[in-house]
Design a protein around this motif. Structure first.
Motif, PDB file in Angstrom:
ATOM      1  N   ARG A  95      -1.023  -5.148   1.946  1.00 13.33           N
ATOM      2  CA  ARG A  95      -0.145  -4.294   2.748  1.00 13.33           C
ATOM      3  C   ARG A  95      -0.219  -4.738   4.200  1.00 13.33           C
ATOM      4  O   ARG A  95      -1.223  -5.280   4.639  1.00 13.33           O
ATOM      5  CB  ARG A  95      -0.607  -2.843   2.639  1.00 13.33           C
ATOM      6  N   ARG A  96       0.853  -4.496   4.953  1.00 15.35           N
ATOM      7  CA  ARG A  96       0.739  -4.828   6.357  1.00 15.35           C
ATOM      8  C   ARG A  96       1.072  -3.635   7.229  1.00 15.35           C
ATOM      9  O   ARG A  96       1.927  -2.813   6.882  1.00 15.35           O
ATOM     10  CB  ARG A  96       1.580  -6.049   6.714  1.00 15.35           C
ATOM     11  N   CYS A  97       0.343  -3.527   8.325  1.00 17.12           N
ATOM     12  CA  CYS A  97       0.545  -2.424   9.249  1.00 17.12           C
ATOM     13  C   CYS A  97       0.942  -3.024  10.594  1.00 17.12           C
ATOM     14  O   CYS A  97       0.237  -3.870  11.138  1.00 17.12           O
ATOM     15  CB  CYS A  97      -0.764  -1.633   9.347  1.00 17.12           C
ATOM     16  N   TYR A  99       1.797  -2.586  14.589  1.00 17.19           N
ATOM     17  CA  TYR A  99       1.403  -1.627  15.634  1.00 17.19           C
ATOM     18  C   TYR A  99       1.535  -2.265  17.016  1.00 17.19           C
ATOM     19  O   TYR A  99       1.562  -3.486  17.145  1.00 17.19           O
ATOM     20  CB  TYR A  99      -0.011  -1.112  15.384  1.00 17.19           C
ATOM     21  N   PRO A 104      -4.527  -0.591  15.110  1.00 19.01           N
ATOM     22  CA  PRO A 104      -3.482  -0.301  14.140  1.00 19.01           C
ATOM     23  C   PRO A 104      -3.361   1.202  13.925  1.00 19.01           C
ATOM     24  O   PRO A 104      -4.372   1.906  13.893  1.00 19.01           O
ATOM     25  CB  PRO A 104      -3.947  -0.993  12.856  1.00 19.01           C
ATOM     26  N   PHE A 106      -2.146   3.782  11.243  1.00 17.52           N
ATOM     27  CA  PHE A 106      -1.683   3.904   9.857  1.00 17.52           C
ATOM     28  C   PHE A 106      -0.961   5.249   9.681  1.00 17.52           C
ATOM     29  O   PHE A 106      -0.927   5.792   8.585  1.00 17.52           O
ATOM     30  CB  PHE A 106      -2.881   3.851   8.906  1.00 17.52           C
ATOM     31  N   SER A 109       1.609   5.441   6.806  1.00 15.15           N
ATOM     32  CA  SER A 109       1.102   5.088   5.476  1.00 15.15           C
ATOM     33  C   SER A 109      -0.105   5.947   5.106  1.00 15.15           C
ATOM     34  O   SER A 109      -0.257   6.355   3.961  1.00 15.15           O
ATOM     35  CB  SER A 109       0.715   3.613   5.424  1.00 15.15           C
ATOM     36  N   ASP A 162      -9.120   1.850   4.851  1.00 20.63           N
ATOM     37  CA  ASP A 162      -8.299   1.171   5.854  1.00 20.63           C
ATOM     38  C   ASP A 162      -9.050   1.040   7.186  1.00 20.63           C
ATOM     39  O   ASP A 162      -9.077  -0.032   7.793  1.00 20.63           O
ATOM     40  CB  ASP A 162      -6.990   1.938   6.086  1.00 20.63           C
TER      41      ASP A 162
END
Lengths: 504, 504
Positions: A95-97, A99, A104, A106, A109, A162
């Motif tokens: 998965r990519r976050c 920011y 980051p 989240f 998500s 995460d």
């Protein structure tokens, strides 16, 4: 006479001593000056226009790194701002976050993870503030924190995977050692002397704000040029002996240097290459056995297009999914060239694995990661191959070392041998700034031993660089209750709501 | 010509090569042969009668250590049984637990702790069995176990503080490194190659069953005597270079030795003292930076009376209360002398602290511990002071090292440089047995390279020593359910009892 050995730090020490009229010789083990800085110059006019110079070692400078900023000024080198206008990416488990700030978020998500990460960072900074910058082994909780790996701390502190994985990535990129390899105390100290979690891990206002026009190695080259014949290359020292009235230093080619003082401007583990007479005190011998260098493969590629900016990205990526090879990517921005660079850092078990391949095999392997884009130029540096450096960026401390052996870090060996190297700095150890700080301090230790300066002039604070002001943090960056407290407040509010419902 | 360097292992290699007619020279860094064995001989007849010879380094041998038992036989040295007829003591937080078997039984003070300790030991042995003796990095759970310190495992495994503290003591005495310094994988491997938890930690039937009459160093002295002028003392090697047709070795006094093959019979970290040409492969360079030697102060005192036996004790004490200086005491039994010896091992942070004192300060400090009894003779050895050894008993692996860098442990450097030292053994690494195994294997690697033996004769198993049979374990030592299961059974029984009460 004083004999410092390798590079950035040794040259800083030598420059100061030379200016004070001390007779010196600089013994450099390698065939170049620069230590952990190395700038590849373009060999043709075409290359100069296409990608210019490339820094394969230490490269960034930033606010509060006043020593290196002053040296740049003295030597007539300009710094320029790295770009930080777009979004960053954190990859984790496919998965990519995306920011914008340092951390980051989240929020969409996984809001718990976002809260969890922010509160872990605030908790870490609270602990960082309890670690003395110059002597972490004196922290009130030094022993407790040194018995724990940073991984163990993360397992206790973080509620979400995460948040934990991002902080693992931060550790591995910051220390070039895995979160299970370093002690919590070392992690905290490294952040402390890098002026806090919000500065060491940041482009704008932080450790990676700027670069030096023309590359960082030129600082060393210019210092060496001024010293002229006093710098001797390819002279690895293998013996340091105390005599009645001085010091004897032998290099591997059999040359003997006699002098009054020695500054050893090398990483702790490289001291192991030297046969000492008399042998080192056991605490010092214990320390240099226990502080290996970090492991990182630095890899820089230039592309025809700035494809990441087209997507609104900074080029800054952290990656912790255990599948991709690259742990960290950053933009290698340089004004006035036609191609666009990305720097990739390969750390941890990937670096161990890839370091065993040939350069060609490694190149093919990494090319797969960037299969979609054409690479116009490519440079790679594996510092672990350097016998007299041993790795990069700097030493790390496994659990149980810093609290017990730390006091031997800068303690002179008798009255004639002084210890330098960026690892002995009080601020920005592991950075160019630390190397200069340590070198100049060791030079002043020699001047003090010679009776030229009083003892209170040895450990000096550097005046602040006015043109590169330090960062100011906003309130939200330093305040946030923990996830536990957030949950408690939510439960309380729900209870109140239900109670109110009952009332009406 | 082959040039092995220091001692027990080097001499074993040299002996084998010499017997096969290979032209050799043994370069020993120190001014004595013996490596980590050192026997102080009595200087007068009176001393001989009072306390005799004293082993300051490796001393014990036991069943399954077939290499050293065979060497004793070959050189005409006898072994004798250490005493193990009385009770042992475990101190913890001011309380003492007296016990007869290998493991303290807290049955009367804390039955839960007794059960907990037994089940932790059985659990550890189950895990130990999953670690391959010769290549622990290939264990199915190698990476998982290497990301964890042994302390972290204990925190997860043990329910009671008593059990945890005893296992901490076991780790620190066994590995001369704290439970937070070593990785779980390393702890398990060390136990595995020491033939299991019930053998490595045991007098009768275990690693400490026997000693050698006259001391252990004589094995080296006898081997060196046979080799005569081929053993050269005070020759620390600082350079090993590959040439087109052989190897060039330089010692610190400038002597150059040219030969066809080299065996480096030194601990991994001592390889750092050598400047290699070409430089080491990065995996090997990473390993030798990351495997420090353990730290222990060995301290032997002789008393007029065997006061411990008068109290029905073996003299074997483990101590983990963080107040007393001594971590482990054992009886230094020797037939035919008039005084009675105790060996004290000072480990961990106490050893770090005491190692910084002078010998006299240290003596005064330790004397306080045994204030009630008159010491008639006293010997001390701090191996950490030895530049070319660096510590004792052996190397330890911090987290994240063995699984990643382990494969470089015994891998020859090209076709002419072979790696030995007890640390490279497949069985009883860290012991005299491992030194001999590794030395003889490296010698056979040279013979193979010379075309004198086929490759399947390099790694040989040693025939079992018939006169010292291995230990047989009883059923109870290997079977016990966990504390959790015990509690579940108790709850079940109580529930059944209540149910029956309800019925009638």
């Amino acid at each position: 006479m004083s004999t410092p050995a390798p590079s950035f730090c040794g040259l800083s020490a030598a420059t100061l001593l030379n200016e004070r009229g001390v007779d010196i010789v600089v013994l450099e083990a390698n065939d170049y000056v620069g230590g952990r800085t190395l700038t590849v110059k373009p060999s043709t006019k075409e290359e100069e226009l296409q990608f210019g110079w490339v820094d394969l070692g230490a490269s960034y400078v930033g606010p509060t790194q006043d020593h290196v900023l002053r040296l740049c000024k003295t030597l007539g080198c300009e710094t320029y701002l790295c770009k930080d206008n777009h979004d960053n990416i954190h990859y984790s488990r496919g998965r990519r976050c995306r920011y914008t700030s340092s951390w980051p978020c989240f929020w969409w998500s996984n809001p718990f993870a976002a809260w969890d990460l922010r509160s872990a960072i605030i908790k870490i900074q609270e602990m960082v503030d309890q670690v003395p910058e110059d002597c972490p082994w004196k922290a009130a909780k030094a022993i407790e924190w040194d018995k724990m790996t940073f991984k163990e701390f993360l397992n206790k502190q973080c509620w979400t995977r995460d948040a934990k994985e991002f902080l693992e990535a931060l550790c591995i990129i910051n220390n070039t050692a895995d979160d299970h390899q370093v002690s919590l105390l070392f992690f905290l100290w490294y952040v402390r002397q890098g002026q806090g979690i919000n500065r060491i891990w940041r482009i704008k206002g932080g450790a990676e704000e700027r670069k030096i026009v023309g590359g960082s190695q030129q600082l060393c080259l210019k210092m060496a040029q001024k010293l002229g014949g006093k710098v001797v290359l390819k002279k690895p020292v293998f013996q340091v002996g105390h005599m009645d009235d001085g010091i004897m230093v032998k290099t591997t080619d059999g040359t003997v240097y006699n002098g009054s003082y020695v500054i050893l401007a090398i990483p702790p583990v490289t001291h192991m290459k030297i046969h000492f007479d008399p042998p080192l005190p056991s605490l010092r011998h214990g320390l240099i056995q226990r502080t290996p260098m970090g492991l990182v493969i630095k890899w820089i590629a230039f592309f025809r297009e700035e494809f990441w900016v087209e997507k609104g990205l900074n080029g800054f990526v952290t990656c912790m999914d255990g599948i991709e090879v690259v742990t960290n990517v950053g933009e290698d921005y340089k004004p006035g060239v036609s191609s666009y660079g990305l720097i990739c850092f390969i750390c941890g078990q990937h670096a161990v694995r890839l370091s065993q391949l040939t350069a060609t095999e490694r190149k093919n392997h990494i090319y797969k990661v960037i299969a979609d884009y054409e690479v116009v130029h490519f440079e790679e540096k594996m510092w672990a191959q350097e016998q007299y450096i041993g790795g990069c960026y700097t030493s790390y401390y496994p659990p149980g070392v810093l609290s017990q052996y730390g006091p031997a870090l800068r303690e002179p060996l008798g009255t004639r041998v002084f210890l330098a190297g960026t690892e002995t700095a009080r601020k920005w150890t592991g950075y160019m700034n630390g190397a200069i700080e340590a070198g100049e301090r060791a030079a002043r230790q020699v001047l003090h031993a010679q009776g030229k300066i009083p003892s209170d002039e040895v450990w000096l604070d550097e005046p602040k660089c006015e043109t590169v002001p330090p960062l100011k943090l906003c309130w939200l960056e330093t305040h946030q209750p923990s996830l536990g407290m957030l949950l408690a407040v939510i439960v309380l509010l729900i209870s109140l709501f239900i109670a109110l419902l009952q009332l009406y």
